[in-house]
Scaffold this active site. Structure first.
Site, short mmCIF file in Angstrom:
data_model
loop_
_atom_site.label_atom_id
_atom_site.label_comp_id
_atom_site.label_asym_id
_atom_site.label_seq_id
_atom_site.Cartn_x
_atom_site.Cartn_y
_atom_site.Cartn_z
CG ASN A 48 -4.17 5.47 4.49
OD1 ASN A 48 -5.10 4.86 3.97
ND2 ASN A 48 -3.15 5.93 3.79
CG ASN B 210 -1.29 8.89 1.33
OD1 ASN B 210 -0.59 8.92 2.31
ND2 ASN B 210 -2.59 8.65 1.39
CG ASP C 235 -11.15 4.73 0.30
OD1 ASP C 235 -11.58 4.74 1.46
OD2 ASP C 235 -10.00 4.38 0.00
CE LYS D 63 -7.07 3.01 -1.30
NZ LYS D 63 -7.26 3.83 -0.11
CE1 TYR E 53 -4.00 1.89 0.37
CE2 TYR E 53 -3.33 2.47 2.58
CZ TYR E 53 -4.19 2.62 1.53
OH TYR E 53 -5.23 3.49 1.62
CG ASP F 5 -6.61 7.18 -5.70
OD1 ASP F 5 -7.25 7.56 -4.69
OD2 ASP F 5 -5.45 6.74 -5.61
N1 NDP Z 1 -4.62 9.82 4.14
C1 NDP Z 1 -5.63 9.40 3.44
O1 NDP Z 1 -6.34 8.46 3.82
C2 NDP Z 1 -5.96 10.05 2.15
C3 NDP Z 1 -5.09 10.93 1.58
N2 NDP Z 1 -5.41 11.53 0.40
C4 NDP Z 1 -4.40 12.38 -0.18
O2 NDP Z 1 -4.85 13.71 -0.20
C5 NDP Z 1 -4.29 14.37 -1.31
C6 NDP Z 1 -5.39 15.13 -2.01
O3 NDP Z 1 -6.37 14.26 -2.48
P1 NDP Z 1 -7.75 14.82 -3.03
O4 NDP Z 1 -8.41 15.69 -2.06
O5 NDP Z 1 -8.50 13.70 -3.55
O6 NDP Z 1 -7.23 15.70 -4.26
P2 NDP Z 1 -7.96 16.83 -5.01
O7 NDP Z 1 -7.26 17.01 -6.31
O8 NDP Z 1 -9.42 16.61 -5.02
O9 NDP Z 1 -7.71 18.14 -4.11
C7 NDP Z 1 -6.47 18.74 -3.96
C8 NDP Z 1 -6.69 20.11 -3.35
O10 NDP Z 1 -5.44 20.66 -3.00
C9 NDP Z 1 -5.35 21.96 -3.51
N3 NDP Z 1 -3.98 22.31 -3.79
C10 NDP Z 1 -3.16 21.82 -4.73
N4 NDP Z 1 -1.95 22.41 -4.66
C11 NDP Z 1 -2.02 23.29 -3.64
C12 NDP Z 1 -1.11 24.19 -3.07
N5 NDP Z 1 0.13 24.31 -3.53
N6 NDP Z 1 -1.53 24.96 -2.05
C13 NDP Z 1 -2.77 24.85 -1.58
N7 NDP Z 1 -3.68 23.99 -2.06
C14 NDP Z 1 -3.30 23.22 -3.08
C15 NDP Z 1 -6.20 21.95 -4.76
O11 NDP Z 1 -6.52 23.29 -5.06
P3 NDP Z 1 -7.38 23.70 -6.35
O12 NDP Z 1 -8.74 23.22 -6.07
O13 NDP Z 1 -7.28 25.19 -6.35
O14 NDP Z 1 -6.74 23.05 -7.52
C16 NDP Z 1 -7.37 21.09 -4.29
O15 NDP Z 1 -8.28 21.89 -3.58
C17 NDP Z 1 -3.60 13.30 -2.15
O16 NDP Z 1 -2.23 13.37 -1.92
C18 NDP Z 1 -4.12 12.01 -1.60
O17 NDP Z 1 -3.15 11.00 -1.66
C19 NDP Z 1 -6.60 11.32 -0.22
C20 NDP Z 1 -7.49 10.46 0.30
C21 NDP Z 1 -7.21 9.71 1.50
C1 PYR Z 2 -5.25 6.77 0.82
C2 PYR Z 2 -5.92 7.19 -0.38
O1 PYR Z 2 -7.00 6.72 -0.67
C3 PYR Z 2 -5.29 8.16 -1.22
O2 PYR Z 2 -4.25 8.67 -0.88
O3 PYR Z 2 -5.86 8.42 -2.28
MG MG Z 3 -7.48 7.06 -2.69
#
Ligand code: NDP
Ligand code: PYR
Ligand code: MG
Length: 604
Positions: free
Chosen positions: A504, A460, A318, A223, A152, A296
């Site tokens: 996570n 991540n 997720d 997953k 993972y 994703d």
């Molecule tokens: N720990 C966990 O269980 C999980 C972790 N994640 C992680 O979270 C991260 C984001 O995922 P997700 O929300 O789906 O992605 P999205 O693409 O949906 O969202 C990313 C957000 O970050 C913003 N962003 C990008 N660059 C910057 C920056 N330099 N400064 C400020 N804001 C910024 C974007 O802004 P804008 O809208 O303006 O483009 C957007 O609002 C990934 O790395 C993913 O791996 C996700 C799911 C689960």
């Molecule tokens: C953990 C997860 O789902 C992600 O980083 O997208």
């Molecule tokens: Mg994911």
């Protein structure tokens, strides 16, 4: 190999035995050695989560010889006993030694630890999964904290980036634009018919690594292996799917080893039609109760897909919902360390996409539930920063729909550190997908405002983490309560050891899915996410709190998953969304009894 009541193909090395039902039952009940933890029914736990057991077939197939050794579901390698070697034409095909599963595990872990490059460990694990499935799950379950970072995050991220060059045997189902109009036929090509969970991606937002196109397949595969190892959902009922609509990743398009469609991503009507055909075909082929986990997808599709299909299918995103539930659990648990109620806190997010807004909304819902205040009001203490700065009302006209509820009255603020100074959050959550964005100044600002700032760097893989555990503890001078999406080792700061937690969604989705399966739920509701959070938070022990942890260790994950499953199932029954009746009295015990366990069976 014993295959009951199913499409077992009679290959040249397969003998078919026809028995009367009575004799068959006798054979079966003496055949299976329970691997521990599964229900003791005729089929063993392999079928425990199925709707009902059908004991009608009068035949079973026994594959033998090389066919048996090459079938990962039934192969036991050197663990075949002398008797099995005789009965199944294995003599000479194996060296003379007979190992038990424990010795095989010891040998494999020893070999795995010789690899210094994490990707090599990943490849060795994938090879094992395709060679001997039970041994794969046995070592994953027994060594979960060591192997989670291999199968993972973070290693799966690198594996997806290099998927084309490390590709050996296909895993999962690929549905590309070429299959338009034929998706139902493609689903029928998959050998298993009793599918309970599908994890599907279109590869556009793989972790924080962006568009990896068809190579995102590593994510559904990873997953689903956690669905089995952490949640006890049997492997044969899990189906990883990648929908390939092209990629906008130029590097991949120019890579001669790229395994996907070599074209730009389809969008608009073409994309929507393919996804719609897929969703209809899944329901037609597997019925109402198959869980479809979106994983994703980029946010411009993820929110719309969830909204579109949540009233007609059992769907779960997720990244939006699972992440929300795991973070809420951590927040609820952290109240033991920082005191007060959730409503006393102020939250600031860096990143306002799927994870950020999903978490924000679930926090607002939970506060609303606790305080009876309307959710419009409870959202006011939650602030988000995106790539353009703080989300404020003057930006409303240009905001994507999922950001609009968070556009509060405030003057524009560009930089995160200035937003911290203006908003004075007690909790800082990174969900931007951009590494190193929690700078020293950011952490120091949080520590100057709070005795114990809660800092979650969710992005991540590790390369995209907003900060490291060491940075969080040293820059906050040991004040921070810290957890991250990808794991970090404990950190020693001024003689004290700080153990970072892993925030996570892997804590949630396996148990959540199991809860849906055992209750026969037909829809997902927010109340179920809250129920999952509460169950996870309740599993944090005093010993964990004493180390500064707000999540329990993954080593207990199967017990944790059973509790999550039970709470989710209970909510499904309460909401009238459960179809498995009557409701089992003790849902935790029932969840545990349904879990797949990877011990070998004896073959006659
Ligand atoms: N720990 C966990 O269980 C999980 C972790 N994640 C992680 O979270 C991260 C984001 O995922 P997700 O929300 O789906 O992605 P999205 O693409 O949906 O969202 C990313 C957000 O970050 C913003 N962003 C990008 N660059 C910057 C920056 N330099 N400064 C400020 N804001 C910024 C974007 O802004 P804008 O809208 O303006 O483009 C957007 O609002 C990934 O790395 C993913 O791996 C996700 C799911 C689960
Ligand atoms: C953990 C997860 O789902 C992600 O980083 O997208
Ligand atoms: Mg994911």
């Amino acid at each position: 190999m014993i295959s009951l009541n199913r499409y077992s193909v009679l290959e040249p090395t397969t003998t078919r035995v026809v028995l009367g039902v009575r004799k068959l039952l006798a054979v079966m009940s003496s055949t299976f050695m329970n691997g521990g933890g599964g229900v003791r029914d005729l089929y063993g736990e392999d079928r425990a989560t199925e709707d009902q057991l059908i004991i009608t077939p009068r035949s079973f197939s026994v594959s033998s010889g090389c066919t048996l050794l090459r079938d990962p579901r039934y192969n036991k390698g050197l663990a075949f006993t002398e008797r099995e070697r005789d009965a199944h034409y294995l003599r000479g095909l194996l060296p003379p030694a007979v190992f038990n599963q424990e010795l095989q595990e010891k040998r494999l872990m020893h070999n795995l630890r010789q690899y210094e490059v994490p990707l090599h460990r990943y490849m060795a694990m994938m090879d094992l999964q395709e060679r001997n499935e039970r041994l794969f799950y046995k070592i994953l379950i027994d060594n979960v904290e060591e192997l989670l970072p291999v199968v993972y995050t973070p290693t799966v991220g690198e594996a997806c980036q290099k998927y084309g060059s490390i590709f050996r045997r296909p895993q999962g189902l690929y549905i590309s634009l070429k299959e338009k109009g034929k998706i139902l036929e493609v689903l029928k090509n998959w050998p298993e018919k009793n599918i309970q969970v599908i994890v599907v991606t279109d590869g556009e937002r793989i972790l924080g690594l962006g568009d990896l196109g068809c190579q995102g397949m590593g994510i559904p595969v990873g997953k689903l292996s956690l669905y089995t190892a952490l949640g006890g959902v049997r492997p044969s009922s899990c189906l990883p799917i990648t929908i390939d609509v092209g990629t906008n990743n130029e590097k991949l398009l120019n890579d001669e080893f790229y395994i996907g469609l070599r074209q730009k991503r389809a969008t608009g009507k073409e994309y929507a039609e393919l996804l719609d055909e897929f969703m209809r075909a899944v329901k037609q082929n597997y019925g109402e109760k198959v869980l479809i986990q979106f994983e994703d997808f980029a946010n411009h599709n993820a929110f719309d897909l969830l909204a579109k299909y949540s009233s007609s299918h059992l769907v779960f995103n997720d990244d939006i919902q699972g992440t929300a539930s795991v973070v809420l659990a951590g927040l609820l648990a952290s109240l033991k360390l920082v005191r007060g109620t959730l409503a006393d806190h102020t939250f600031l997010f860096l990143g306002a996409g799927e994870a950020g807004t999903g978490i924000a909304e679930l926090i607002a819902l939970e506060i609303s539930k606790q305080t009876k205040a309307p959710v419009e009001e409870t959202r006011q203490k939650i602030w988000l920063v995106d790539s353009k700065g703080l989300i404020v009302s003057s930006r409303l006209g240009s905001l994507q729909h999922f950001k609009k509820p968070w556009a509060h009255e405030h003057e524009p603020v560009k930089e995160l550190v200035d937003a911290i100074k203006a908003i004075k959050p007690t909790v800082l959550i990174g969900s931007s997908g951009v590494g190193k964005t929690f700078t020293k100044e950011v952490i120091e600002a949080m520590a100057s405002l709070n005795k114990k700032p809660l800092i979650l760097a969710l992005s991540n893989p590790t390369s995209q983490s907003e900060c490291t555990a060491e940075e969080a503890y040293t820059w906050s001078k040991g004040q921070a309560i810290f957890a991250s999406g990808s794991p970090f080792d404990p950190v020693e700061y001024e003689g004290k050891v700080f153990v970072p937690g892993q925030a996570n969604n892997a804590y949630i989705f396996p148990g959540f899915g199991l809860g849906l399966i055992i209750s026969g739920a037909i829809r997902v509701r927010d109340e179920m996410l809250l129920a999952a959070s509460e169950a996870l938070a309740a599993q944090v022990s005093q010993e964990n709190y004493d180390k500064g942890l707000i999540y329990p260790p993954f080593s207990n994950i199967r017990k944790i998953s059973a509790h999550i499953a039970a709470n989710v199932a209970a909510k499904a029954y309460e909401l009238g969304l459960a179809s498995h009746l009557p409701r089992p009295k003790d849902l935790v015990k029932y969840a545990e009894s349904c879990m797949y366990s990877p011990g070998y069976r004896n073959y006659r």
